[in-house]
Design a protein around this motif. Structure first.
Motif, mmCIF file in Angstrom:
data_model
loop_
_atom_site.group_PDB
_atom_site.id
_atom_site.type_symbol
_atom_site.label_atom_id
_atom_site.label_comp_id
_atom_site.label_asym_id
_atom_site.label_seq_id
_atom_site.Cartn_x
_atom_site.Cartn_y
_atom_site.Cartn_z
ATOM 1 N N ASP A 23 28.201 39.161 39.904
ATOM 2 C CA ASP A 23 28.216 40.605 40.179
ATOM 3 C C ASP A 23 29.334 41.041 40.883
ATOM 4 O O ASP A 23 29.517 42.406 41.211
ATOM 5 N N PHE A 24 30.457 40.404 41.061
ATOM 6 C CA PHE A 24 31.681 40.851 41.825
ATOM 7 C C PHE A 24 32.460 41.984 41.333
ATOM 8 O O PHE A 24 32.515 42.898 41.856
ATOM 9 N N LYS A 25 32.368 42.051 39.943
ATOM 10 C CA LYS A 25 33.064 43.327 39.141
ATOM 11 C C LYS A 25 32.278 44.536 39.691
ATOM 12 O O LYS A 25 32.889 45.683 40.052
ATOM 13 N N ILE A 26 30.997 44.589 39.544
ATOM 14 C CA ILE A 26 30.176 45.777 39.858
ATOM 15 C C ILE A 26 30.539 46.095 41.364
ATOM 16 O O ILE A 26 30.675 47.498 41.735
ATOM 17 N N ALA A 27 30.569 45.001 42.189
ATOM 18 C CA ALA A 27 30.744 45.319 43.648
ATOM 19 C C ALA A 27 31.778 46.005 44.084
ATOM 20 O O ALA A 27 31.831 46.965 44.582
ATOM 21 N N VAL A 28 33.124 45.396 43.360
ATOM 22 C CA VAL A 28 34.234 45.938 43.652
ATOM 23 C C VAL A 28 34.437 47.470 43.051
ATOM 24 O O VAL A 28 34.731 48.204 44.076
ATOM 25 N N GLU A 29 33.592 47.888 42.156
ATOM 26 C CA GLU A 29 33.892 49.120 41.434
ATOM 27 C C GLU A 29 32.875 50.131 42.451
ATOM 28 O O GLU A 29 33.229 51.293 42.466
ATOM 29 N N GLU A 30 32.107 49.331 43.166
ATOM 30 C CA GLU A 30 31.413 50.261 44.337
ATOM 31 C C GLU A 30 31.787 50.086 45.493
ATOM 32 O O GLU A 30 31.166 50.673 46.343
ATOM 33 N N GLY A 31 32.970 49.736 45.766
ATOM 34 C CA GLY A 31 33.751 49.723 46.926
ATOM 35 C C GLY A 31 33.630 48.304 47.958
ATOM 36 O O GLY A 31 34.231 48.458 49.044
ATOM 37 N N SER A 32 33.422 47.129 47.301
ATOM 38 C CA SER A 32 33.339 45.855 48.299
ATOM 39 C C SER A 32 35.011 45.767 48.660
ATOM 40 O O SER A 32 35.730 46.180 47.924
ATOM 41 N N CYS A 90 33.195 49.641 61.131
ATOM 42 C CA CYS A 90 32.613 49.260 59.596
ATOM 43 C C CYS A 90 33.334 49.404 58.724
ATOM 44 O O CYS A 90 32.820 50.088 57.653
ATOM 45 N N HIS A 91 34.595 48.972 58.785
ATOM 46 C CA HIS A 91 35.310 49.111 57.418
ATOM 47 C C HIS A 91 35.340 48.221 56.282
ATOM 48 O O HIS A 91 35.579 48.329 55.056
ATOM 49 N N GLU A 92 34.305 47.037 56.446
ATOM 50 C CA GLU A 92 34.236 46.120 55.450
ATOM 51 C C GLU A 92 32.956 46.341 54.659
ATOM 52 O O GLU A 92 31.748 46.531 55.384
ATOM 53 N N SER A 98 32.025 45.021 62.145
ATOM 54 C CA SER A 98 33.223 44.949 61.117
ATOM 55 C C SER A 98 32.742 45.597 60.003
ATOM 56 O O SER A 98 33.633 46.403 59.018
ATOM 57 N N GLY A 99 31.376 45.479 59.751
ATOM 58 C CA GLY A 99 30.874 46.021 58.263
ATOM 59 C C GLY A 99 29.501 45.929 57.999
ATOM 60 O O GLY A 99 28.679 45.369 58.833
ATOM 61 N N LEU A 100 29.130 45.861 56.805
ATOM 62 C CA LEU A 100 27.829 45.553 56.289
ATOM 63 C C LEU A 100 28.011 44.643 55.171
ATOM 64 O O LEU A 100 28.849 44.426 54.324
ATOM 65 N N MET A 101 26.841 43.815 55.083
ATOM 66 C CA MET A 101 26.689 42.795 54.155
ATOM 67 C C MET A 101 25.607 42.918 53.485
ATOM 68 O O MET A 101 24.444 43.131 53.874
ATOM 69 N N ASP A 115 44.596 45.590 46.825
ATOM 70 C CA ASP A 115 44.964 44.876 48.095
ATOM 71 C C ASP A 115 43.635 45.121 49.141
ATOM 72 O O ASP A 115 43.496 44.210 50.180
ATOM 73 N N GLU A 116 42.807 46.118 48.918
ATOM 74 C CA GLU A 116 41.727 46.454 49.844
ATOM 75 C C GLU A 116 40.486 45.163 49.523
ATOM 76 O O GLU A 116 39.505 45.252 50.377
ATOM 77 N N VAL A 117 40.588 44.284 48.609
ATOM 78 C CA VAL A 117 39.546 43.245 48.341
ATOM 79 C C VAL A 117 40.008 41.808 48.599
ATOM 80 O O VAL A 117 40.832 41.292 48.258
ATOM 81 N N LYS A 118 39.025 41.329 49.687
ATOM 82 C CA LYS A 118 39.424 39.966 49.916
ATOM 83 C C LYS A 118 38.403 39.033 49.227
ATOM 84 O O LYS A 118 37.275 39.353 49.000
#
Ligand SMILES: *Cc1c(COP(=O)(O)O)cnc(C)c1O
Length: 228
Positions: A202-211, A192-194, A153-156, A26-29
């Motif tokens: 590369d979205f799978k790697i990103a999600v594993e790393e906290g995206s 900065c929660h996002e 709100s966060g970093l990109m 649920d944390e991933v939009k």
């Protein structure tokens, strides 16, 4: 495949990546990046249940807005010219490409209320990439205090162009570390929660790393400019 089928595949991959990383999916939009496709195709994404859409250009954004039946949450994800801020500011909920004080000043001036901004960071150090040097980010966040309509709100970041998974992973980790440094400052205007990181490849790697925000174009809605 149609957008709904693509979405299902992507959601499943996100759920699996979250499981591996001990995160809640649920944390991933999912942000559908519609810059390569028609308004019709963008509407299909909304019909499939996507709530967030992203465009990287002023013209593309306004074109989609004028043709879509629904109102998604709009994310501006591209390089933003200062003089274009006034055209987009009332339409977008998130700006992912804040990378200079002159831009912050203009957003602050044109916005009627607080705008959710993400600071774009060049985590890989590639010369072709936009964004702040990681070592300049903390000072930049502190400088933003003067602009009361800017919420950090966060970093990109955008991953480096490489096949080397470890290099990609390292750039995402760098962003996560910066996030925790900013959060330690406990600045009211910078929760900065996002973490906006991860694209089609590369979205799978990103999600594993906290995206918390993956920006997916080709794998979700396709790329009509390539098909033609
Ligand atoms: C185009 C774009 C994306 C999506 O790229 P895909 O590889 O098609 O998923 C994501 N983020 C930004 C900033 C973009 O410009």
């Amino acid at each position: 495949m149609n957008v709904a089928e693509n979405l299902e595949v992507i959601q499943r991959e996100i759920v699996n990546a979250c499981k591996d990383a001990g995160r809640n999916a649920d944390e991933v939009k999912i942000i559908a990046v519609t810059k390569y496709v028609s308004p019709k195709r963008a509407q299909e994404a909304i019909d499939a249940g996507v709530l967030h859409l992203g465009e990287n250009r002023n013209e593309g954004l306004l074109d989609k807005i004028s043709h879509l039946q629904d109102k998604p949450v709009w994310h501006f994800i591209g390089t933003l010219q200062t003089r274009k801020v006034k055209n987009i500011i009332d339409h977008v909920t998130y700006i992912h490409s804040l990378d200079r004080l002159s831009l912050a000043k203009e957003i602050n001036k044109r916005a009627g209320s607080k705008v959710n901004c993400l600071i774009q960071v060049n985590a890989s150090g590639e010369e072709s990439k936009h964004g702040l040097d990681p070592e300049d980010v903390i000072a930049f966040v502190q400088d933003l205090k003067q602009y009361t309509n800017i919420e950090v709100s966060g970093l990109m970041t955008m991953a480096p162009l490489t096949e080397d998974e470890q290099v990609i992973r390292d750039s995402f980790r760098k962003l996560k570390i910066l996030q925790s440094e900013i959060q330690k400052l406990e600045l009211k205007y910078a929760p900065c929660h996002e973490l906006s990181m991860g694209m089609s490849n590369d979205f799978k790697i990103a999600v594993e790393e906290g995206s918390t925000m993956v920006r997916i174009g080709t794998a979700l809605v396709g790329n009509e400019s390539e098909v033609q």
